[in-house]
Design an enzyme around this catalytic site. Structure first.
Site, mmCIF file in Angstrom:
data_model
loop_
_atom_site.group_PDB
_atom_site.id
_atom_site.type_symbol
_atom_site.label_atom_id
_atom_site.label_comp_id
_atom_site.label_asym_id
_atom_site.label_seq_id
_atom_site.Cartn_x
_atom_site.Cartn_y
_atom_site.Cartn_z
ATOM 1 N N SER A 1 37.600 37.179 50.348
ATOM 2 C CA SER A 1 37.268 35.856 50.877
ATOM 3 C C SER A 1 35.965 35.391 50.257
ATOM 4 C CB SER A 1 37.118 35.923 52.412
ATOM 5 O OG SER A 1 36.023 36.751 52.768
ATOM 6 N N LYS A 2 35.523 34.206 50.666
ATOM 7 C CA LYS A 2 34.317 33.618 50.089
ATOM 8 C C LYS A 2 33.093 34.507 50.284
ATOM 9 C CE LYS A 2 35.757 28.785 50.507
ATOM 10 N NZ LYS A 2 35.460 27.481 51.142
ATOM 11 N N ARG A 3 33.091 35.301 51.343
ATOM 12 C CA ARG A 3 31.913 36.138 51.592
ATOM 13 C C ARG A 3 31.749 37.227 50.542
ATOM 14 N NH1 ARG A 3 33.485 40.833 54.363
ATOM 15 N NH2 ARG A 3 35.655 40.814 55.046
ATOM 16 N N HIS A 4 32.793 37.470 49.748
ATOM 17 C CA HIS A 4 32.700 38.456 48.667
ATOM 18 C C HIS A 4 32.164 37.839 47.380
ATOM 19 C CE1 HIS A 4 35.796 40.412 51.298
ATOM 20 N NE2 HIS A 4 35.038 41.448 51.036
ATOM 21 N N GLY A 5 31.811 36.551 47.425
ATOM 22 C CA GLY A 5 31.324 35.878 46.217
ATOM 23 C C GLY A 5 32.373 34.909 45.702
#
Length: 891
Positions: free
Chosen positions: A387-391
């Site tokens: 997801s976006k939290r992984h970059g």
């Protein structure tokens, strides 16, 4: 409205043939034979062809059929009335009198449904692959969707090599029935990302005269309504008048009874007269699918194997059309797959449960189900769904970050698939040829940004400077470093120099732009006190050589005797004698009268005058001129600065943080003025004078302690008295197999080919940092002249070299150039690895004299992640080794 397929067919015929409207390739007369199972896409002949037939097939298979230009087709199509989104529409009058001849036209008369589904009464396994990617335009195209599109595209392209006369292709269908969230901007974004990746579609929105359009679900509502009505008329669906309140009460009652909530069939067998009366009264209703009693849906999934559902117990009668008339997702998908002739569906595993409803609908319509392959999810490094939290996860962000389209599809293909070899780098054509749905793995894949950068760097290494210039220009543009309306010649020179300067160390094209910004800047602080305590720069200045050398440079610059780049030939440092770009950092261009040669002569003169040499000269000069302790060759950096500082330069000085040579000299003066007197003379010279003044007397205890506490020199090899680097036998190896040590929770056991008769078995402590599947097939560096020993009972013979950060919390494999030879010995510039002097030490000697332990502190990674010994890179015959860890250690 209805699609006028007859008119379309006539128009297509006038343009030679409908088959020329899709990308197709010539294929042998006998296509690959029948599949062993319905879920497989791997074709195999039942009879081995002769060598002559194989040669003929190999030649024919790669001969593409002509494809008409989209612009030409659009131009011709625009002359026909009612042309829209790849299809011709009938007027209301025509609709009542014209019968569809094929493809995606519909009639409420069920007998005409036979013409609606092109694959009806056909064997899916005998048809050319028609693959589809069906994004919802509710956001950007992300990694998972891009992989799905890629897998479908690869199967389609491979099929087109085999079925030139067929209807195979890659279909792009926009599933935009979620009116609240779907936007035209998102659709445009997804299509742009697919185009950037090179995943061009044969049919889709705005494709001229495609057979099965339109390709937006929002434009196919008439078709869905007619098919829903045909299902009602055939008794396979029914109107449901249950109110939301009644449905809520039904759900609550079932939950209270411990029954899985589903529709209870209240209106399933209602009196037709009652139903008609309610419809005539205008009562709102949904259309529900009538799940056959005892129905079971079974698929042979290409990835997950046999999957089955008890339909009646699992879903109950489900909705096809909402009371608003808007069709539900699964109904649209099933109708579209059938009416567009889709033969195979490759999609994410989260859609597996949708297959139950879609399968029931397809069976009711009498349309053959496509084959299915449900791919596992892509996870982040924390093993959670990506997801976006992984970059960065959107394709557009990867483009902005400087990744190559070919490298992206190369890496995406590896996220869940391999070709059964050790190869990790593929061209687009090689992927098409090698891809086989049977080799998609069931286990989830982990997205590794370091691996993606490595793959990208390998693709960049295969490209010439000239091939990368446009991509670097794009990155410079993103950073605002190029002026609008700049002189084209000056802009081209700056882009060329920027690219050539960074080519050897590029992981992404963005690296070239960020490197240029670093080179054009000047990070020397205003005062000595501002240098970080313990930093390499501060310790070097304390040695005393910097002050004298910096003042000499200032003096020569102000007198006009210090060489600067020739304004008439600013690219001299980047070009060899044949005007070809120089990308190796240890090479520089220019003839005997050029700036690089003048600079070299000046350095020799300064060395002689100041009585310094080697690192004691070059490190102070580098810091004085560039503000950095390391980096690319100085004359190349100064030449890039000159390009950015010349009159009418193409460079936006403010955005690029340009600090001119004049400004650097002024700042350098102030810095030198701040250096304490005790650090203005060479420490070595001072020590020699002190020793002479004592007439050979021994140093006092205080002096001895001061000498012992003196900071280390900047270059680790200045005064290095350890064993030579040639003592180590570091070779290129490939990990064939990895398994978990049965008794040690931190150890992997590895079988590694290092070019010997038999592979070596080596135990490593990599288990806390990597997964076994990430290691298998990787090329690595192996220290081979270590004596075999047992680790937790496992006989280990050698050591895999890795890069790690300062506290060893991050450990990564050293990356070896893909074209390096297995078993070749790694070398280091400046050391002779040939003959007896260059022979590695025997295993016993390495162990007893602790050779590796003495050398290890000098094995480090540079600020660009290059593994080095004393600042010299580790080399193979294919080039420099790399790592994703900057300023770390190698062990």
């Amino acid at each position: 409205m209805k699609l006028n397929m007859a008119s379309m067919a006539l128009l297509a015929a006038s343009l030679s043939s409908t088959s020329s409207l899709v990308c197709a390739f010539t294929r042998p007369a006998n296509h690959r034979g029948a599949l062993t199972t319905l879920s497989k896409l791997h074709f195999s002949t039942t009879k081995e062809p002769t060598q002559q037939q194989q040669q003929q097939q190999s030649t024919i298979r790669r001969r593409k059929a002509l494809k008409q230009n989209n612009a030409t087709l659009l131009s011709r199509a625009s002359t026909f009335t009612n042309y829209k989104d790849g299809a011709l529409f009938l007027s209301t009058t025509e609709e009542s009198t014209t019968t569809a001849v094929n493809g995606a036209s519909a009639s409420s008369d069920e007998s005409n449904l036979d013409n609606l589904f092109p694959n009806k009464n056909k064997s899916i396994i005998d048809l050319p692959p028609r693959m589809r990617f069906a994004p919802s335009p509710t956001g950007s195209l992300h990694v998972g969707g891009a992989r799905t599109a890629l897998y479908n595209w690869l199967v389609a392209k491979k099929g087109q090599l085999d079925f030139v006369e067929g209807d195979g292709g890659f279909v792009l269908r926009v599933e935009d029935t979620d009116v609240a969230r779907s936007t035209k901007e998102s659709e445009d974004s997804v299509l742009a990302d697919l185009s950037w990746l090179g995943l061009t579609w044969d049919e889709g929105p705005n494709t001229p005269l495609a057979k099965y359009g339109p390709y937006r679900q929002s434009e196919r509502s008439t078709l869905y309504s007619k098919i829903a009505n045909s299902l009602i008329e055939s008794g396979k669906a029914y109107p449901c008048f249950s109110t939301p309140e009644e449905l809520d009460a039904m759900k609550a009652r079932m939950e209270a009874e411990g029954i899985p909530p589903r529709y209870d069939g209240t209106w399933r067998d209602a009196d037709p007269e009652v139903v008609k009366a309610k419809i005539d009264a205008g009562d709102p209703y949904t259309v529900r699918f009538k799940v056959p009693a005892g129905a079971r849906v079974v698929i042979d999934d290409a990835v997950r194997g046999t999957v089955s559902w008890d339909a009646e117990a699992t879903v109950g009668d489900f909705i096809l059309l909402r009371s608003s008339g808007v069709p539900v997702y699964n109904f649209c998908v099933a109708v579209d797959d059938a009416s567009m002739g889709i033969t195979t569906v490759i999609r994410a595993e989260e859609h597996l449960t949708n297959t139950l409803r879609q399968g029931l609908i397809l069976d009711a319509l009498g349309a053959p189900r496509p084959r299915y392959a449900h791919c596992s999810l892509i996870l982040g490094e924390d093993k959670q769904k990506l997801s976006k939290r992984h970059g960065a996860t959107s394709c557009n962000q990867f483009r902005l970050d400087g990744f190559l389209p070919d490298a992206m599809i190369n890496y995406l293909a590896l996220l869940g698939w391999n070709d059964g070899t050790d190869n990790e780098i593929f061209t687009r054509e090689e992927l098409i040829d090698a891809f086989d749905i049977d080799r998609i793995v069931k286990s989830p894949s982990v997205f590794d940004m370091d691996k993606l950068k490595w793959v990208n760097s390998q693709h960049l290494k295969r490209m010439e400077v000239e091939e990368i210039l446009g991509l670097v220009e794009e990155q410079l543009g993103f950073m605002g470093m190029i002026k609008e309306g700049a002189d084209e010649a000056k802009k081209s020179d700056f882009i060329f120099a920027t690219t050539a300067l960074a080519k050897q160390m590029l992981e992404t094209t963005q690296d070239a732009a960020t490197n240029a910004k670093t080179v054009l800047g000047y990070s020397l602080p205003a005062a000595f006190a501002d240098l970080e305590d313990g930093s390499e720069a501060k310790e070097m200045v304390k040695q005393g050589n910097f002050y004298g050398i910096a003042m000499k440079i200032i003096e020569m610059y102000e007198s006009g005797s210090f060489p600067t780049p020739d304004s008439s030939n600013l690219l001299a440092a980047f070009m060899d004698g044949s005007n070809k770009a120089i990308v190796e950092d240890n090479q520089v261009g220019g003839d005997e009268t050029s700036y690089p040669q003048a600079y070299k002569a000046t350095m020799k003169s300064v060395a002689k005058e100041m009585q310094v040499k080697g690192k004691n000269l070059f490190h102070p000069v580098r810091l004085a001129l560039t503000g950095e302790m390391s980096g690319q060759e100085v004359t190349k950096q100064m030449s890039l600065l000159a390009l950015a500082s010349e009159d009418d330069t193409a460079v936006n000085a403010e955005a690029a943080d340009v600090v001119t040579i004049e400004a650097r000299m002024e700042k350098l003066k102030g810095f030198c003025d701040s250096i304490p007197e005790e650090f203005r003379a060479s420490k070595q010279a001072s020590d020699d004078a002190a020793n002479r003044s004592k007439d050979g007397k021994k140093q006092t205890k205080v002096e001895e302690e001061a000498a012992a506490a003196a900071p280390a020199v900047a270059d680790p090899l200045d005064g290095y008295e350890g064993p030579p680097i040639t003592a180590l036998d570091i070779r290129v190896g490939r990990i064939n197999k990895v398994w978990v040590h049965e008794e040690a929770d931190k150890l992997f056991c590895e079988e590694i080919d290092v070019g010997e008769d038999e592979p070596r078995q080596i135990a490593s402590g990599l288990r806390p940092y990597m997964d076994a599947e990430d290691l298998e097939g990787r090329m690595v560096l192996v220290l081979c002249n270590l004596k075999a020993r047992k680790l937790a009972g496992f006989p280990s013979h050698g050591m895999v070299l890795c890069a790690s950060n300062e506290d060893h919390s991050v450990v990564k494999l050293v990356s070896v150039p893909v074209e390096a030879k297995i078993g070749e010995r790694v070398t280091v510039p400046g050391f002779d690895f040939e003959g007896e002097e260059g022979a590695p030490f025997a295993e016993n000697k390495v162990g007893k004299k602790k050779v590796f332990e003495k050398i290890a502190p000098f094995l480090q990674t540079s600020e660009y992640g290059v593994p080095t010994f004393g600042g010299r890179p580790l080399l193979t015959s294919a080039g420099v080794c790399t790592s994703p860890i900057n300023k770390g250690s190698v062990s």
